[in-house]
Design a protein around this motif. Structure first.
Motif, PDB file in Angstrom:
ATOM      1  N   UNK A  49       0.792  -1.226   0.000  1.00  0.00           N
ATOM      2  CA  UNK A  49       0.000   0.000   0.000  1.00  0.00           C
ATOM      3  C   UNK A  49       0.822   1.272   0.000  1.00  0.00           C
ATOM      4  N   UNK A  50       1.930   1.237   0.704  1.00  0.00           N
ATOM      5  CA  UNK A  50       2.744   2.441   0.770  1.00  0.00           C
ATOM      6  C   UNK A  50       3.303   2.790  -0.605  1.00  0.00           C
ATOM      7  N   UNK A  51       3.801   1.793  -1.245  1.00  0.00           N
ATOM      8  CA  UNK A  51       4.364   2.023  -2.573  1.00  0.00           C
ATOM      9  C   UNK A  51       3.268   2.509  -3.520  1.00  0.00           C
ATOM     10  N   UNK A  53       0.483   4.069  -2.800  1.00  0.00           N
ATOM     11  CA  UNK A  53       0.104   5.442  -2.507  1.00  0.00           C
ATOM     12  C   UNK A  53       1.169   6.423  -2.945  1.00  0.00           C
ATOM     13  N   UNK A  54       2.377   5.990  -2.793  1.00  0.00           N
ATOM     14  CA  UNK A  54       3.465   6.895  -3.127  1.00  0.00           C
ATOM     15  C   UNK A  54       3.502   7.160  -4.627  1.00  0.00           C
ATOM     16  N   UNK A  96      -8.648   3.082   1.598  1.00  0.00           N
ATOM     17  CA  UNK A  96      -8.077   2.728   2.878  1.00  0.00           C
ATOM     18  C   UNK A  96      -8.471   3.817   3.867  1.00  0.00           C
ATOM     19  N   UNK A  99      -7.230   7.034  10.608  1.00  0.00           N
ATOM     20  CA  UNK A  99      -8.002   7.673  11.661  1.00  0.00           C
ATOM     21  C   UNK A  99      -7.167   8.636  12.483  1.00  0.00           C
ATOM     22  N   UNK A 100      -7.717   9.766  12.753  1.00  0.00           N
ATOM     23  CA  UNK A 100      -7.018  10.788  13.507  1.00  0.00           C
ATOM     24  C   UNK A 100      -7.925  11.298  14.612  1.00  0.00           C
ATOM     25  N   UNK A 101      -7.650  10.845  15.813  1.00  0.00           N
ATOM     26  CA  UNK A 101      -8.445  11.308  16.937  1.00  0.00           C
ATOM     27  C   UNK A 101      -7.781  12.525  17.540  1.00  0.00           C
ATOM     28  N   UNK A 110      -0.086  19.528  14.853  1.00  0.00           N
ATOM     29  CA  UNK A 110      -0.326  19.405  13.435  1.00  0.00           C
ATOM     30  C   UNK A 110      -1.705  19.859  13.001  1.00  0.00           C
ATOM     31  N   UNK A 114      -2.059  19.303   7.224  1.00  0.00           N
ATOM     32  CA  UNK A 114      -0.752  18.684   7.223  1.00  0.00           C
ATOM     33  C   UNK A 114      -0.889  17.175   7.402  1.00  0.00           C
ATOM     34  N   UNK A 117      -1.998  15.700   4.224  1.00  0.00           N
ATOM     35  CA  UNK A 117      -1.034  15.700   3.137  1.00  0.00           C
ATOM     36  C   UNK A 117       0.077  14.704   3.333  1.00  0.00           C
ATOM     37  N   UNK A 118       0.561  14.613   4.544  1.00  0.00           N
ATOM     38  CA  UNK A 118       1.687  13.705   4.713  1.00  0.00           C
ATOM     39  C   UNK A 118       1.277  12.246   4.579  1.00  0.00           C
ATOM     40  N   UNK A 119       0.018  12.002   4.764  1.00  0.00           N
ATOM     41  CA  UNK A 119      -0.450  10.631   4.587  1.00  0.00           C
ATOM     42  C   UNK A 119      -1.079  10.415   3.245  1.00  0.00           C
ATOM     43  N   UNK A 120      -1.050  11.453   2.430  1.00  0.00           N
ATOM     44  CA  UNK A 120      -1.600  11.305   1.108  1.00  0.00           C
ATOM     45  C   UNK A 120      -3.094  11.015   1.175  1.00  0.00           C
TER      46      UNK A 120
ATOM     47  N   UNK B   1       2.627  20.719  -0.789  1.00  0.00           N
ATOM     48  CA  UNK B   1       3.478  20.248   0.314  1.00  0.00           C
ATOM     49  C   UNK B   1       4.924  20.184  -0.164  1.00  0.00           C
ATOM     50  N   UNK B  46       6.405  18.215   6.238  1.00  0.00           N
ATOM     51  CA  UNK B  46       6.684  17.095   7.126  1.00  0.00           C
ATOM     52  C   UNK B  46       6.769  15.860   6.264  1.00  0.00           C
ATOM     53  N   UNK B  47       7.641  14.957   6.675  1.00  0.00           N
ATOM     54  CA  UNK B  47       7.976  13.822   5.818  1.00  0.00           C
ATOM     55  C   UNK B  47       6.764  13.019   5.382  1.00  0.00           C
ATOM     56  N   UNK B  48       6.760  12.647   4.176  1.00  0.00           N
ATOM     57  CA  UNK B  48       5.688  11.835   3.627  1.00  0.00           C
ATOM     58  C   UNK B  48       5.752  10.425   4.203  1.00  0.00           C
ATOM     59  N   UNK B  49       4.680  10.067   4.854  1.00  0.00           N
ATOM     60  CA  UNK B  49       4.670   8.792   5.562  1.00  0.00           C
ATOM     61  C   UNK B  49       4.820   7.599   4.648  1.00  0.00           C
ATOM     62  N   UNK B  50       4.220   7.700   3.504  1.00  0.00           N
ATOM     63  CA  UNK B  50       4.307   6.568   2.599  1.00  0.00           C
ATOM     64  C   UNK B  50       5.734   6.349   2.126  1.00  0.00           C
ATOM     65  N   UNK B  54       8.060   3.254   3.009  1.00  0.00           N
ATOM     66  CA  UNK B  54       8.535   2.461   1.885  1.00  0.00           C
ATOM     67  C   UNK B  54      10.041   2.303   1.934  1.00  0.00           C
ATOM     68  N   UNK B  87      -4.524   4.183  20.980  1.00  0.00           N
ATOM     69  CA  UNK B  87      -4.316   5.385  20.181  1.00  0.00           C
ATOM     70  C   UNK B  87      -3.454   6.404  20.909  1.00  0.00           C
ATOM     71  N   UNK B 118       1.284  -5.992   3.662  1.00  0.00           N
ATOM     72  CA  UNK B 118       1.101  -5.029   2.590  1.00  0.00           C
ATOM     73  C   UNK B 118       1.089  -3.591   3.094  1.00  0.00           C
ATOM     74  N   UNK B 119       0.873  -3.452   4.379  1.00  0.00           N
ATOM     75  CA  UNK B 119       0.910  -2.111   4.950  1.00  0.00           C
ATOM     76  C   UNK B 119       2.201  -1.831   5.679  1.00  0.00           C
TER      77      UNK B 119
END
Lengths: 339, 339
Positions: A49-51, A53-54, A96, A99-101, A110, A114, A117-120, B1, B46-50, B54, B87, B118-119
């Motif tokens: 998934x990371x690849x 999304x990237x 996918x 979640x951000x609580x 943050x 932001x 964006x950083x999580x795409x 970003x 901020x750094x891209x998490x994906x 990866x 969390x 995969x994640x």
DNA sequence: GCTTTTTCTGAAAGAGCTTCCAATCAGCAA
DNA sequence: TTGCTGATTGGAAGCTCTTTCAGAAAAAGC
């Protein structure tokens, strides 16, 4: 875990064909596609998934931003039900979920933008957020598809949807329910006044009153900030001076607080005073007496939010606001008064 | 970003320094680090998490796999509290959280292992999973760090931790509480027998009995599968023939079911029959009478699970099992019998 | 002034996937 | 046989970041 390369090699095709097979491109022969799937299965492959999304510019993950749930005193599980609904809808799609609580206290440094964006993240559902939230506007302005819950958004750029029950109608119904049963001395235990849902509910109650030919001046509204404790205190104080026939509460939690105050005042529910709630949390049927209230289907709300968000993303949202059906749950906390 | 490149350029350093700054490498001067952070802030970077996940071999995201919550009839919010705890703990760390809810019915096709791989998930917390789950063993065998809740794992490769309350002790306490109050005719409403927690609780009750010099043969155990409905049915049937002095239930939900049956039989709680629960769900204090029960701090459980998982990942887990304190909540559903 | 040590550079090699563009190969008309 | 078309397939660049490495530059120690 096998990678796309290994699958390609074993299936005697190039990497791009494998990728296309998995992404439903039309330009790969059905036979080849099947062969690739077979190999993939054999190698226990599934795309990272990371690849994914990237590399793809498409945003396949949607975010659920939920405020207030982390606070210590939170007893209601609405957020969780909404969460479940969203989760289900998302799980059925190819998206996918992230979640951000957030805690109202220690706000994350943050901004939502932001975070997204950083999580795409390609779209967000906002729950428990208030319009005066410092980051809310920022996010709305960003043209990221959003669906907000229990808020009605006016600045419409086509990217903002919302879903909620028809709060005014629900309030009208429950007020009507009380009025029909000859209650005339009703005190409303309201929530936070600036809040959209609160305004709507007030409006609904007023409409119900008016359609009975009653004047609004007589209506007592106590603002308890959606808090059980506050409602308890307010009701207690009020009962020292007056005794209404019914308390109409804008949340079940507040109704619980009120019930406590009523009981402590030596009064019986519903014989002496009727009480109604709002939301239908699980414990409403376990209180004594069981609470008459308005049921909100939070799971359904969550589900619809996710679906609406996807529709907006794909530019085929028919409506920007979805109304979810509510339901009046008639239980034992309201008495019919003699005329 | 902004990307890392732009930050590097604007800060007049190379990309690697920026990367190192963000990843706490020691070979970058504090002053430079600060300058870089300032620029990053300015550029809203901020750094891209994906990309991060990866490229780095380190696994920075941990998974929470939770079974059963999606089922329609689920009323308890334990899972949500656990979730909150996890969390919070995760948010305080540098890890990211990925949540995977599964329905006991329509099991996802995907195995947990596949999901995790995969994640790029580097560790998982398993909640509501049973040891006979088809994918459970697979995951345990995979040497992926795991923390399981309410399960005690034997096959110890140093990668599996667990956290729970001391169920035997808790059961001993609440049984002791009943015995002390001279209850001798106690029927236990137990859960699913194969379950770890159920076995432990049974053990605890037996121990309590023994330490009072009572024999175990007299103990009636009804298995209600942790279901409110089942408990209701079983208690109802039982009450048609006999009348114990107390029902000791292995969950609050079952206690609710039992209370309903007791009331329907025209008996009063606690005057005629005492009832105790287990878990301390929110509504326990709202029932009539308020339920005496064992409180499990699910938030704490979740938090500890996340921390233990991180410790295991970093190879400095002191113990493989963490016991969380429980608490007997004395309320109004138990009567002290005359001797 | 010379040796260490600390800090920084630049480049390169991935991580696993998507996607644009070019290449191949049928089949078929000319 | 040649040319063309449409269906398939392959190649390679690109997404953004981490990590490593050899060595350069700067700072510190004696």
């Amino acid at each position: 875990m096998a990678t796309i390369k290994e699958v390609a090699k074993k299936a005697n095709v190039s990497v791009s064909v494998v990728s296309k097979s998995f992404n439903n491109y039309k330009d790969v022969k059905e036979e080849t596609r099947q062969r690739i799937f077979a190999v993939a299965k054999e190698l226990d492959y599934s795309p990272n998934i990371n690849a994914k999304n990237l590399s793809s510019k498409k945003r396949m993950t949607i975010g659920l931003i939920s405020s207030g749930v982390l606070n210590d005193n939170v007893k209601d599980s609405n957020a969780f039900d909404i969460f479940k609904g969203v989760y289900r809808a998302v799980a059925d799609s190819r998206f996918d979920l992230s979640i951000n609580l957030i805690d109202s206290k220690r706000q994350t440094q943050q901004s939502y933008v932001q975070y997204c964006r950083e999580r795409n993240i390609g779209g967000a559902i906002l729950q428990g957020i208030r319009t005066d939230d410092q980051y809310y506007k920022e996010l709305i302005d960003t043209s990221l598809p959003c669906v907000v819950l229990d808020i009605m958004n006016e600045s419409d750029n086509g990217m903002i949807g919302s879903v909620s029950i028809d709060n005014a109608k629900a309030a009208r119904e429950i007020a009507g329910y009380l009025l029909q049963r000859n209650h005339r001395d009703i005190v409303v235990i309201a929530g936070t006044p600036e809040t959209y849902v609160n305004k709507e509910r007030i409006k609904g109650v007023e409409e119900a009153l008016q359609s009975c030919g009653l004047e609004l001046e007589g209506l007592t509204v106590l603002e308890a900030d959606f808090s059980e404790e506050q409602a308890y205190l307010l009701a207690k104080k009020y009962l020292q001076e007056q005794q209404p026939t019914a308390f109409l509460c804008f949340s079940d939690l507040m109704a619980i607080g009120v019930m406590k105050a009523v009981k402590e005042a030596g009064l019986k529910i519903p014989e002496d005073i009727s009480v109604t709630g709002f939301d239908d949390l699980v414990f409403c049927s376990y209180t004594e007496p069981a609470l008459t209230t308005i049921r909100q289907d939070f799971i359904e709300i969550g589900k619809n939010a996710a679906q609406l968000l996807q529709a907006i993303k794909e530019n085929n949202a028919v409506k920007q606001h979805i109304w979810i059906e509510h339901q009046l749950m008639e239980r034992d906390s309201v008495k019919t008064l003699a005329n």
